[in-house]
Design a protein around this motif. Structure first.
Motif, mmCIF file in Angstrom:
data_model
loop_
_atom_site.group_PDB
_atom_site.id
_atom_site.type_symbol
_atom_site.label_atom_id
_atom_site.label_comp_id
_atom_site.label_asym_id
_atom_site.label_seq_id
_atom_site.Cartn_x
_atom_site.Cartn_y
_atom_site.Cartn_z
ATOM 1 N N ASN A 105 50.429 29.697 91.875
ATOM 2 C CA ASN A 105 50.517 29.779 90.417
ATOM 3 C C ASN A 105 51.148 28.530 89.828
ATOM 4 O O ASN A 105 50.719 28.019 88.788
ATOM 5 C CB ASN A 105 51.328 31.013 90.011
ATOM 6 N N PRO A 138 54.921 32.231 87.026
ATOM 7 C CA PRO A 138 54.430 31.067 87.785
ATOM 8 C C PRO A 138 55.363 30.668 88.915
ATOM 9 O O PRO A 138 55.578 29.486 89.170
ATOM 10 C CB PRO A 138 54.369 29.966 86.701
ATOM 11 N N LEU A 176 42.929 29.726 86.783
ATOM 12 C CA LEU A 176 43.797 30.899 86.884
ATOM 13 C C LEU A 176 43.177 31.997 87.751
ATOM 14 O O LEU A 176 43.847 32.513 88.664
ATOM 15 C CB LEU A 176 44.134 31.428 85.488
ATOM 16 N N TYR A 200 50.457 33.809 82.344
ATOM 17 C CA TYR A 200 50.540 34.549 83.606
ATOM 18 C C TYR A 200 50.889 36.009 83.336
ATOM 19 O O TYR A 200 50.361 36.916 83.997
ATOM 20 C CB TYR A 200 51.598 33.919 84.520
ATOM 21 N N PHE A 257 51.862 37.898 90.414
ATOM 22 C CA PHE A 257 50.966 37.269 89.435
ATOM 23 C C PHE A 257 51.584 37.062 88.055
ATOM 24 O O PHE A 257 51.061 36.265 87.280
ATOM 25 C CB PHE A 257 49.710 38.140 89.267
#
Length: 601
Positions: free
Chosen positions: A564, A559, A140, A578, A556
């Motif tokens: 991501n 996803p 991540l 997320y 961010f």
């Protein structure tokens, strides 16, 4: 601009997508397929636009770069990279995360961030296995830094590549930006992300229990062979020890331990599965498996030092390359009726016998004179590639699937060549990203780095369908006028703001659009709009345009960005992960961006 039924419909679809992401009623790739099907049925996009995501430059690039990454992993290149990182970072989670993330961010400044993340993902997963650090705690932060790395140079992301072509407003063309005009801000953004995860990682990353690197025994084998022990590195001092062969040292018979490998620092010779007649020299490092009480006794008796952490043999004996398997002697095996010494498992097969289970008795200390019979269970340590070869010889039936796959290290240079040629095509010849990467993937297969079936199996199709479904949602926003309506409403609401407020509004608006539409679409829409508004407010329009291009990387909390989505399944992440980690990163990104624009522009 009036609110039309189509705008209401597309906003409703967007709301449903967010709800499905948050509550996870269905898997994310199914959400993508639902969007792909529902949009043309509602008349918001054409059927051709609905399926255009499957052939988009982004999706095709992801498929190709994953295949290239699989080829590099298959040839051991990514394993070498993982060992290089571990050499400096050790088993410290923060150091590992920072090194991986910073490296990927740097590479993302010169190639598409999805490519940098996909290429590093196999190495990151290997590091996770070897150190016990949860994959999510590496992948991540790596994904976020890959996205932010696109702000380092003018070729780091699609919005920045487009930027100079959009610097014309009211008939006036403005001075183009240079290759590194935005680099100071990009560097601060990367550093901010690294500090963010170092300081707050324990609270914002998924609540995984501290990882524990797999021991030499699997849980199933541990029930039977629980007293085999763990692997330790032992250093033989340069003085006070005379060269001796393994059989003379009687390590197995006297200490119930087995020597798995040796390394001589003078000749740099590595000897995995050394034979009884092989010698140990002063200054050698050896890997020994056994219970710690016996390891300590061995070290005390010979004056050696030992450590549970593998340094010299981290690559050879790491869980990604080797491990323990239990083999049952088959009825027609050539091993039946012979002693363990006569079989010469170390010399002929490259594996080390650790224990024998016959009947209801387990023997560890002295195996040499033990006669092997049908049904005898042999506990063996060796490389996964060796076990794959043994599996096909029908002498042993393994009680568990053999981990790993046979490596093709002889193809490493070819695999690296494929990657370099693809990068040359992208950066120098300016050939489209998807075509360049597909060429590299094709060359991998033609060069027999991977078979075509292995290439297909390496692709994460969940990621493909998630992105393919979200791309038409962005088109629907543009087709219906929803994107322009939202932008106009915000700009009308702020009136004639100060330069700081204007940049904040532009940054927030761009960040919102890039969550659901393509960053290219958001840039094309918002750069002219923001430049016009900047002129009306007496602010430099180039600053407004740059703010849009950089804020397009502030994505961010969902996803939906390619990177991501790429790490979501390998890291075992959920949409809420997320949101938890991305909310703070989004705020930090905005603060650094606006402050950086004020300082540097």
């Amino acid at each position: 601009m009036p609110i039309t039924p189509d705008i209401i419909l597309v906003l409703a679809v967007l709301l449903l997508v967010v709800i499905f992401f948050v509550f996870e009623w269905v898997r994310v790739d199914m959400v993508g397929i639902m969007v792909m099907v529902s949009l043309p049925l509602l008349g918001l996009v054409t059927p051709q636009q609905a399926i255009s995501g499957l052939s988009s430059n982004a999706v095709v690039s992801i498929i190709a770069v994953i295949i290239i990454g699989a080829g590099l992993d298959k040839t051991g290149v990514m394993n070498k990279l993982a060992q290089f990182i571990l050499k400096f970072a050790g088993h410290d989670e923060k150091k590992i995360t920072s090194m991986v993330s910073a490296t990927v961010a740097g590479i993302s400044g010169f190639m598409q961030n999805i490519g940098a993340a996909a290429l590093f993902m196999p190495a990151a997963r290997r590091i996770s296995i070897q150190t016990g650090v949860p994959a999510s705690h590496i992948l991540l932060p790596m994904a976020f830094c890959a996205i932010i790395g696109g702000t380092l140079t003018l070729v780091g992301s699609s919005p920045l590549i487009l930027l100079n072509d959009l610097l014309t407003v009211r008939g006036v063309s403005y001075e183009h930006f240079g290759m590194f005009s935005m680099t100071p801000i990009g560097i601060i953004l990367v550093i901010s992300a690294l500090l963010y995860f170092n300081l707050f990682g324990r609270w914002i990353l998924p609540y995984s229990k501290p990882g524990k690197a797999r021991g030499p025994l699997s849980p199933l084998l541990d029930q039977t062979y629980h007293n085999v022990g763990d692997i330790y590195e032992m250093i033989i001092p340069a003085n006070g020890f005379n060269e001796q062969c393994l059989s003379e040292l009687r390590i197995r018979s006297d200490y119930a331990c087995s020597v798995l490998a040796s390394y001589n620092p003078v000749t740099h010779k590595r000897n995995v599965a050394p034979r009884p007649e092989d010698t140990l020299c002063p200054g050698d490092t050896i890997a020994v498996i056994g219970e710690e009480i016996f390891i300590k006794r061995l070290a005390d008796d010979f004056g050696w030092t030992y450590s549970h952490e593998l340094k010299v043999f981290a690559d050879d004996l790491g869980p990604t390359n080797s491990g323990i398997m239990e083999g049952i002697v088959s009825p027609r095996s050539q091993l039946v009726g012979r002693t363990v010494a006569e079989i010469q498992l170390r010399k002929k097969y490259g594996v080390v016998p650790l224990a024998v289970f016959s009947g209801h008795e387990m023997i560890i200390s002295d195996l040499s004179d033990l006669v092997v019979s049908e049904g005898t269970a042999l506990l063996l340590h060796g490389k996964w590639s060796v076990f794959h070869q043994l599996k096909d010889q029908n002498d042993l039936v393994f009680t568990e699937p053999v981990r790993g796959e046979p490596m093709r290290e002889e193809k490493a240079l070819w695999a690296l060549g494929c990657l370099l040629v693809s990068l040359f095509m992208i950066l120098v010849l300016d050939i489209q990203l998807s075509i360049s990467l597909l060429f590299g993937a094709m060359a991998m297969i033609l060069g027999r780095v991977l078979t075509i079936d292995e290439a297909y199996r390496s692709v994460d199709w969940m990621t493909v369908f998630l992105l393919a479904g979200l791309i038409p949602l962005g088109l629907a926003f543009e087709n219906t006028g929803a994107a322009k309506m939202i932008a106009d409403m915000l700009m009308n609401a702020v009136g004639v703001p100060s330069s700081t407020v204007l940049l904040i509004c532009i940054g927030l608006l761009t960040s919102f659009f890039t969550l659901f539409t393509s960053n290219v679409g958001a840039t094309v829409l918002l750069v002219p709009l923001s430049m016009n508004l900047a002129l009306s407010c007496g602010t430099d329009p180039r600053v407004a345009a740059m703010t849009v291009a950089l804020a397009a990387s502030n994505t961010f909390i969902l996803p939906t960005h390619q990177v991501n989505a790429l790490v979501m399944r390998p890291a075992g992440l959920k949409a809420v992960d997320y949101l938890r980690a991305g909310a703070g990163m989004t705020v930090i990104f905005m603060i650094v961006l606006v402050a950086g624009m004020q300082v540097f522009f």
